[in-house]
Design an enzyme around this catalytic site. Structure first.
Site, PDB file in Angstrom:
ATOM      1  N   ASP A 162      39.722  39.542  39.402  1.00  0.00           N
ATOM      2  CA  ASP A 162      39.687  38.196  39.963  1.00  0.00           C
ATOM      3  C   ASP A 162      41.038  37.481  39.880  1.00  0.00           C
ATOM      4  OD1 ASP A 162      36.947  38.292  40.660  1.00  0.00           O
ATOM      5  OD2 ASP A 162      36.396  37.901  38.575  1.00  0.00           O
ATOM      6  N   ASP A 163      42.057  38.190  39.446  1.00  0.00           N
ATOM      7  CA  ASP A 163      43.370  37.574  39.305  1.00  0.00           C
ATOM      8  C   ASP A 163      44.052  37.492  40.679  1.00  0.00           C
ATOM      9  OD1 ASP A 163      45.584  36.897  37.093  1.00  0.00           O
ATOM     10  OD2 ASP A 163      46.537  37.960  38.751  1.00  0.00           O
ATOM     11  N   TYR A 164      44.280  36.294  41.137  1.00  0.00           N
ATOM     12  CA  TYR A 164      44.858  36.101  42.471  1.00  0.00           C
ATOM     13  C   TYR A 164      46.231  36.754  42.590  1.00  0.00           C
ATOM     14  CZ  TYR A 164      46.979  33.792  46.503  1.00  0.00           C
ATOM     15  OH  TYR A 164      47.637  33.549  47.680  1.00  0.00           O
TER      16      TYR A 164
END
Length: 212
Positions: A162-164
């Site tokens: 989920d790390d952009y």
């Protein structure tokens, strides 16, 4: 426990063999220079993580410094007991939002009751179980737990889907027109096991490289 619980050179060699495309990125970036953040305790690490959420480093450091200043005799850092004995308005006066006050208090209660492991104990808990325990804390989501495991514990096989920034780096590195959805990134990362932390670090470095 200090340093990584794995051999970085072995991890880099494995990634080069497993993924020729990533090998080119590794060659361009250079040596693995990820550094672990010093942690005095699990409580201290997670309390700092809560304070720093959604703030610039400068603003968060100012607020965290004010919280520390509430306890001038705590030479080794404030403890759960300190937080639990502090009135809400004093914590709010440091610049903490109401949500962060509640989160730090919840963390303090869980640590004080023994519900959460110590830092030493955390090293011996499997990734999935540790994440499951950490995300029960108010204000600690999966991403925060993964960052703790990567940069505080040095876990070798964490891939923060989920790390952009990681998704953006993957798109840049592999010339994708759109950011990969988490499922696609997860599938791509299968070849990087059991060193997905190291692969992630190299991908993040791609964002520092000038565009081709």
């Amino acid at each position: 426990m200090t340093g990584f619980p794995f051999k970085p050179a072995k991890a880099v060699a494995h990634l080069k063999d497993a993924d020729p495309a990533l090998a080119a990125i590794i060659e361009a970036v250079g040596p693995f220079r990820m550094q672990l953040k010093v942690s005095r305790s699990l409580f201290g690490s997670l309390a700092e993580a809560i304070v720093y959420q959604q703030l610039s480093n400068k603003a968060a450091a100012t607020i965290y410094g004010r919280v520390e200043a509430l306890y001038p005799r705590a030479t080794d850092g404030f403890t759960p007991r300190h937080i639990l004995k502090t009135p809400d308005e004093h914590l709010r006066g440091c610049g903490l939002s109401r949500a962060k006050v509640l989160a730090v208090q919840d963390l303090a209660r869980r640590v004080d009751s023994g519900e959460l492991p110590t830092l030493d104990e955390a090293h011996g808990i499997a990734d999935a179980e540790l994440i499951e325990r950490l995300v029960k804390v108010r204000g600690i989501g999966r991403w925060s737990a993964e960052m703790f495991m990567m940069f505080r514990l040095g876990r070798p096989d964490i891939l923060p889907l989920d790390d952009y920034s990681l998704r953006k780096a993957y798109a840049k590195a592999f010339r994708k027109r759109a950011l990969p959805p988490p499922k696609a990134l997860e599938k791509a990362g299968e070849k990087w096991r059991p060193y997905r932390t190291v692969a992630s670090w190299y991908l993040w470095r791609v964002l520092d490289q000038p565009a081709a």
